[in-house]
Design a protein around this motif. Structure first.
Motif, short mmCIF file in Angstrom:
data_model
loop_
_atom_site.label_atom_id
_atom_site.label_comp_id
_atom_site.label_asym_id
_atom_site.label_seq_id
_atom_site.Cartn_x
_atom_site.Cartn_y
_atom_site.Cartn_z
N PHE A 22 14.33 10.97 -6.96
CA PHE A 22 13.39 10.96 -5.83
C PHE A 22 14.02 11.61 -4.60
CE2 PHE A 22 11.20 7.26 -7.98
CZ PHE A 22 10.04 7.98 -8.29
N LEU A 23 15.29 11.33 -4.36
CA LEU A 23 15.99 11.91 -3.22
C LEU A 23 16.05 13.43 -3.32
CD1 LEU A 23 17.83 11.43 -0.68
CD2 LEU A 23 19.75 11.41 -2.28
N LEU A 24 16.26 13.94 -4.52
CA LEU A 24 16.43 15.38 -4.70
C LEU A 24 15.15 16.17 -4.44
CD1 LEU A 24 18.81 15.50 -7.78
CD2 LEU A 24 19.36 15.90 -5.37
N LYS A 25 14.03 15.49 -4.37
CA LYS A 25 12.77 16.18 -4.08
C LYS A 25 12.76 16.81 -2.69
CE LYS A 25 10.00 13.64 -7.34
NZ LYS A 25 8.74 12.99 -7.63
N ILE A 26 13.65 16.34 -1.80
CA ILE A 26 13.71 16.93 -0.45
C ILE A 26 14.74 18.06 -0.35
CG2 ILE A 26 12.93 14.77 0.62
CD1 ILE A 26 15.80 14.41 1.68
N LEU A 80 26.97 13.76 -2.95
CA LEU A 80 26.05 13.24 -1.95
C LEU A 80 26.63 13.39 -0.54
CD1 LEU A 80 24.72 10.03 -3.74
CD2 LEU A 80 23.52 12.21 -3.42
N ILE A 81 27.92 13.10 -0.41
CA ILE A 81 28.58 13.26 0.89
C ILE A 81 28.53 14.72 1.33
CG2 ILE A 81 30.82 13.16 2.06
CD1 ILE A 81 31.37 10.62 0.27
N LEU A 82 28.77 15.63 0.38
CA LEU A 82 28.72 17.06 0.70
C LEU A 82 27.32 17.50 1.12
CD1 LEU A 82 31.01 18.48 -2.14
CD2 LEU A 82 31.56 18.26 0.30
N CYS A 83 26.30 16.94 0.50
CA CYS A 83 24.92 17.25 0.89
C CYS A 83 24.68 16.88 2.35
CB CYS A 83 23.92 16.52 0.00
SG CYS A 83 23.72 17.24 -1.63
N LYS A 92 21.29 9.39 6.61
CA LYS A 92 20.57 8.11 6.50
C LYS A 92 19.85 7.98 5.16
CE LYS A 92 16.56 9.78 9.06
NZ LYS A 92 15.38 9.86 8.39
N ASN A 93 19.53 9.09 4.53
CA ASN A 93 18.84 9.07 3.23
C ASN A 93 19.78 8.80 2.06
OD1 ASN A 93 16.86 10.00 4.96
ND2 ASN A 93 16.03 11.46 3.53
N ILE A 94 21.09 8.98 2.27
CA ILE A 94 22.02 8.77 1.16
C ILE A 94 22.82 7.47 1.28
CG2 ILE A 94 22.26 11.22 0.66
CD1 ILE A 94 25.10 11.01 1.95
#
Length: 118
Positions: A22-26, A80-83, A92-94
Motif C-alpha cells: 500500500f505504501l509503494l502506491k505513492i 525505507l530509510i533511503l526512500c 512520517k509514512n514509513i
C-alpha cells in the motif's frame, strides 16, 4: 514438520507485506523498476524464507532460513530509510512500518536463539 501458518513472525511479516505494498502506491512511476521493485523483493522474502525454513528437518537448517529472512528485514529497513532520505516517501509514512519491521527483527533473532538451545 512445522506449520508456518502458526508462527507469529510469519503472520506479522504477512501484515508487513500488505502495508508495504500500500505504501509503494505513492512511489513515483520512474522507480517502478528500481527501488520499488527491490523493496517488493525484500518484503516478500521475509515471510517466504520463514515458510521455506519450516520445511527443513533440523533446527540448524530452519535457523539458516530465519537468518536469510532477518537479512531481508535489514535490507528493507535500509531501503525505507533511503526512500525518506531522497524524498520519495515522507518519513512520517514509513515510521510505523519501521517500528513493525524492528519488532519482526527482534522476534526472528529471539526465535533463532531459541532454536539454538533446542
Amino acid at each position: 514438520m512445522r506449520n508456518f501458518r502458526d508462527i507469529e513472525i510469519w503472520n506479522l511479516s504477512r501484515g508487513l507485506v500488505k502495508e508495504i505494498y500500500f505504501l509503494l502506491k505513492i512511489m513515483p512511476d520512474e522507480e517502478k523498476y528500481g527501488l520499488t521493485s527491490q523493496i517488493k523483493r525484500s518484503v516478500i522474502s521475509i515471510p517466504s524464507n520463514i515458510a521455506e525454513g519450516c520445511a527443513k528437518k533440523s533446527n540448524k537448517d530452519f535457523s539458516r532460513f530465519l537468518e536469510i529472512s532477518l537479512g531481508s528485514c535489514y535490507e528493507l529497513e535500509t531501503q525505507l530509510i533511503l526512500c525518506a532520505d531522497v524524498d520519495l516517501i515522507p518519513e512520517k509514512n514509513i515510521e510505523d512500518k519501521i517500528i513493525l519491521l524492528q519488532t519482526i527483527e527482534k522476534k526472528i533473532t529471539s526465535f533463532i536463539n531459541y532454536l539454538a538451545t533446542q
